[in-house]
Scaffold this active site. Structure first.
Site, mmCIF file in Angstrom:
data_model
loop_
_atom_site.group_PDB
_atom_site.id
_atom_site.type_symbol
_atom_site.label_atom_id
_atom_site.label_comp_id
_atom_site.label_asym_id
_atom_site.label_seq_id
_atom_site.Cartn_x
_atom_site.Cartn_y
_atom_site.Cartn_z
ATOM 1 N N VAL A 298 1.084 -1.183 -0.033
ATOM 2 C CA VAL A 298 -0.007 -0.327 -0.335
ATOM 3 C C VAL A 298 0.450 1.283 -0.170
ATOM 4 C CG1 VAL A 298 -1.519 1.417 1.066
ATOM 5 C CG2 VAL A 298 -2.293 -0.815 0.737
ATOM 6 N N ASP B 72 -3.101 12.729 9.993
ATOM 7 C CA ASP B 72 -3.369 11.188 11.306
ATOM 8 C C ASP B 72 -4.320 12.077 12.523
ATOM 9 O OD1 ASP B 72 -1.483 9.517 12.717
ATOM 10 O OD2 ASP B 72 -1.343 11.703 13.870
ATOM 11 N N MET C 55 1.553 4.928 0.753
ATOM 12 C CA MET C 55 1.155 6.219 1.157
ATOM 13 C C MET C 55 1.882 8.072 1.338
ATOM 14 S SD MET C 55 1.989 5.922 5.320
ATOM 15 C CE MET C 55 1.267 6.425 6.329
ATOM 16 N N PRO C 56 1.214 8.809 1.001
ATOM 17 C CA PRO C 56 2.354 10.094 1.586
ATOM 18 C C PRO C 56 3.360 9.972 2.258
ATOM 19 C CG PRO C 56 -0.333 10.758 0.807
ATOM 20 C CD PRO C 56 -0.817 9.463 1.432
ATOM 21 N N LYS D 140 -5.827 5.857 15.452
ATOM 22 C CA LYS D 140 -5.150 4.739 17.110
ATOM 23 C C LYS D 140 -6.224 4.580 17.564
ATOM 24 C CE LYS D 140 -1.409 8.662 16.020
ATOM 25 N NZ LYS D 140 -1.753 9.389 16.161
ATOM 26 N N GLY E 268 -0.988 16.414 10.944
ATOM 27 C CA GLY E 268 -1.824 15.527 12.061
ATOM 28 C C GLY E 268 -2.720 16.892 12.471
ATOM 29 N N LEU F 174 4.382 12.733 3.005
ATOM 30 C CA LEU F 174 4.107 13.821 4.547
ATOM 31 C C LEU F 174 2.315 13.894 4.135
ATOM 32 C CD1 LEU F 174 5.550 16.123 5.475
ATOM 33 C CD2 LEU F 174 4.271 17.784 3.817
ATOM 34 N N GLY F 175 2.023 14.004 5.975
ATOM 35 C CA GLY F 175 1.424 13.808 6.124
ATOM 36 C C GLY F 175 0.629 15.206 6.762
HETATM 37 P P1 NDP Z 1 4.477 19.139 15.661
HETATM 38 O O1 NDP Z 1 6.205 19.155 14.809
HETATM 39 O O2 NDP Z 1 4.238 18.813 14.587
HETATM 40 O O3 NDP Z 1 5.145 20.688 15.963
HETATM 41 C C1 NDP Z 1 2.749 20.994 16.053
HETATM 42 C C2 NDP Z 1 3.656 23.052 16.992
HETATM 43 O O4 NDP Z 1 4.482 24.115 15.466
HETATM 44 C C3 NDP Z 1 2.623 23.344 16.840
HETATM 45 O O5 NDP Z 1 2.721 24.456 18.068
HETATM 46 C C4 NDP Z 1 2.797 24.280 15.752
HETATM 47 O O6 NDP Z 1 1.235 25.644 16.402
HETATM 48 C C5 NDP Z 1 3.190 24.872 15.257
HETATM 49 N N1 NDP Z 1 4.202 25.018 13.886
HETATM 50 C C6 NDP Z 1 3.859 24.496 12.746
HETATM 51 N N2 NDP Z 1 3.708 24.697 11.859
HETATM 52 C C7 NDP Z 1 5.174 25.900 12.506
HETATM 53 C C8 NDP Z 1 6.681 26.367 11.708
HETATM 54 N N3 NDP Z 1 6.091 26.205 9.889
HETATM 55 N N4 NDP Z 1 6.683 26.899 12.150
HETATM 56 C C9 NDP Z 1 6.525 27.517 13.275
HETATM 57 N N5 NDP Z 1 5.435 26.338 14.113
HETATM 58 C C10 NDP Z 1 4.770 25.981 13.297
HETATM 59 O O7 NDP Z 1 4.354 18.926 16.528
HETATM 60 P P2 NDP Z 1 2.810 17.646 17.377
HETATM 61 O O8 NDP Z 1 3.001 17.431 18.227
HETATM 62 O O9 NDP Z 1 1.680 18.431 16.583
HETATM 63 O O10 NDP Z 1 3.236 16.852 16.555
HETATM 64 C C11 NDP Z 1 3.052 16.509 14.532
HETATM 65 C C12 NDP Z 1 1.551 14.656 14.804
HETATM 66 O O11 NDP Z 1 2.372 14.045 15.106
HETATM 67 C C13 NDP Z 1 0.569 15.593 15.678
HETATM 68 O O12 NDP Z 1 -0.652 16.758 15.196
HETATM 69 C C14 NDP Z 1 -0.228 14.001 15.784
HETATM 70 O O13 NDP Z 1 -0.415 13.615 14.795
HETATM 71 C C15 NDP Z 1 1.684 12.962 16.072
HETATM 72 N N6 NDP Z 1 2.120 13.246 17.454
HETATM 73 C C16 NDP Z 1 1.504 11.135 17.971
HETATM 74 C C17 NDP Z 1 2.380 10.999 18.419
HETATM 75 C C18 NDP Z 1 2.155 9.811 19.128
HETATM 76 O O14 NDP Z 1 2.048 9.545 19.638
HETATM 77 N N7 NDP Z 1 1.412 8.416 18.666
HETATM 78 C C19 NDP Z 1 2.270 12.364 19.823
HETATM 79 C C20 NDP Z 1 2.179 13.068 19.098
HETATM 80 C C21 NDP Z 1 1.773 13.614 18.042
HETATM 81 P P3 NDP Z 1 -0.116 26.292 14.937
HETATM 82 O O15 NDP Z 1 -0.889 25.081 15.736
HETATM 83 O O16 NDP Z 1 -0.465 27.170 16.111
HETATM 84 O O17 NDP Z 1 0.724 26.793 14.430
#
Ligand code: NDP
Length: 294
Positions: free
Chosen positions: A12, A45, A14-15, A75, A20, A17-18
């Site tokens: 399968v 995700d 998948m892109p 999940k 979250g 880049l996804g």
């Molecule tokens: P990320 O590394 O994606 O960072 C997200 C943070 O960065 C938010 O505060 C966002 O703020 C800010 N941000 C996003 N883009 C930019 C940018 N270009 N410049 C400056 N700041 C930016 O961290 P996450 O912890 O959200 O992880 C991403 C995804 O991973 C989650 O959404 C989830 O789907 C998954 N995840 C899974 C976990 C697991 O246990 N399996 C645990 C944690 C995450 P704003 O929204 O205000 O832009």
């Protein structure tokens, strides 16, 4: 624009880049996912524990992009571990997403102290896969010994292991173990999101001088450099944002290359300090939360 893809160990695709949605409040999720789909993301995700599967499903239905062109990952939370419980967990997630088939269903964590329950949960994923209700199955936050135990007791090698990976916490040994087993590394907090909330001791990857200098060199932003670093090291990344400008910025990474020495310079920023919880500390007593019915 068509973006590159990864082929999972069952064929399968998948892109590469996804998008979250952890910590995206339900009332901001539809707009965020609609913005991502309009930008070109084709993989979302979410998780039962994020409380926004319903809104993700609604954004998919509202989008002009067809369901078949969108890769949906969710999940199963630890509170729903166990064979029958996990089968029911699928029904809850599929019900909230409003879909018949989930593209990738993974176990959110291992329960190290109740590994039998973890195995039962994974066997339920195998059954769902056999029935065609999920197109691929996998795990998240599994450490090498969790994988060894799982592989010994189950049939299907996970397609992905979704783990914390960013320049300040690279988990190089785990990355290698996953790769050895044919498990795709999926990076959560790919631009270091988890570190932004820490005390001053850790700092933000977005303000790192090495990443900043590489970004300036390429006319890109630190976030774009980090996402490119994942891509060139064959890791799928799932950055989160609720802001359209950042959602677009994080997608604009397909028109430049980092040289091997720049990749190595980013690798060298690893502090070995985890931002998220220790996988060994996860128990249902401390982290369990009931997942509501659809
Ligand atoms: P990320 O590394 O994606 O960072 C997200 C943070 O960065 C938010 O505060 C966002 O703020 C800010 N941000 C996003 N883009 C930019 C940018 N270009 N410049 C400056 N700041 C930016 O961290 P996450 O912890 O959200 O992880 C991403 C995804 O991973 C989650 O959404 C989830 O789907 C998954 N995840 C899974 C976990 C697991 O246990 N399996 C645990 C944690 C995450 P704003 O929204 O205000 O832009």
């Amino acid at each position: 624009m068509t973006i590159p893809s990864f082929t999972l160990n069952n064929g399968v695709t998948m892109p590469a880049l996804g998008f979250g949605v952890y910590q995206t409040p339900p009332d901001e999720t539809i707009a965020a996912v609609e913005s991502a789909l309009a930008t070109g993301y084709r993989h979302i995700d979410t998780a039962a524990a994020y409380g926004n599967e319903r809104e993700v499903g609604e954004a998919v239905r509202r989008s002009e992009v067809g369901r078949d062109d969108i890769f949906l990952e969710t999940k199963i939370w630890i509170s729903d571990f166990g064979y029958d419980e996990t089968l029911h967990g699928f029904d809850k997630s599929a019900g909230k997403l409003g879909v018949e088939v989930i593209d990738l269903l993974i176990l959110h964590q291992a329960l190290p102290g109740e590994f039998d329950l973890t195995v039962q949960a994974y066997r339920a994923l195998e059954k769902l896969y056999g029935e065609g209700k999920v197109r691929a199955i996998g795990v998240s936050n599994f450490m090498p010994d969790h994988l060894t135990r799982l592989l010994a007791e189950t049939e299907i090698v996970p397609a992905v292991n979704q783990i914390e990976v960013h320049p300040y916490f690279r988990q190089s040994e785990l990355l290698a173990v996953d790769t050895e087993h044919g498990i795709l590394n999926q990076a959560w907090s790919p631009i270091g999101g988890i570190t932004f909330y820490r005390d001053g001791s850790h700092g933000s990857t977005l303000e790192d001088p090495v990443i900043g200098a590489i970004a300036t060199e390429h006319g890109k932003t630190p976030a774009q450099v980090m996402l490119r670093w994942h891509l060139q090291q064959n890791r799928q990344a799932i950055p989160k944002s609720v802001r359209p400008a950042r959602i677009a910025e994080n997608f604009d990474i397909f028109d430049f290359d980092l040289t091997p020495d720049r990749l190595t310079a980013i690798d060298a920023l690893d502090t070995g300090i985890r931002g998220g919880p220790q996988p060994e500390d996860i128990t249902r007593e401390t982290f369990g939360v009931p997942i509501p019915e659809p």
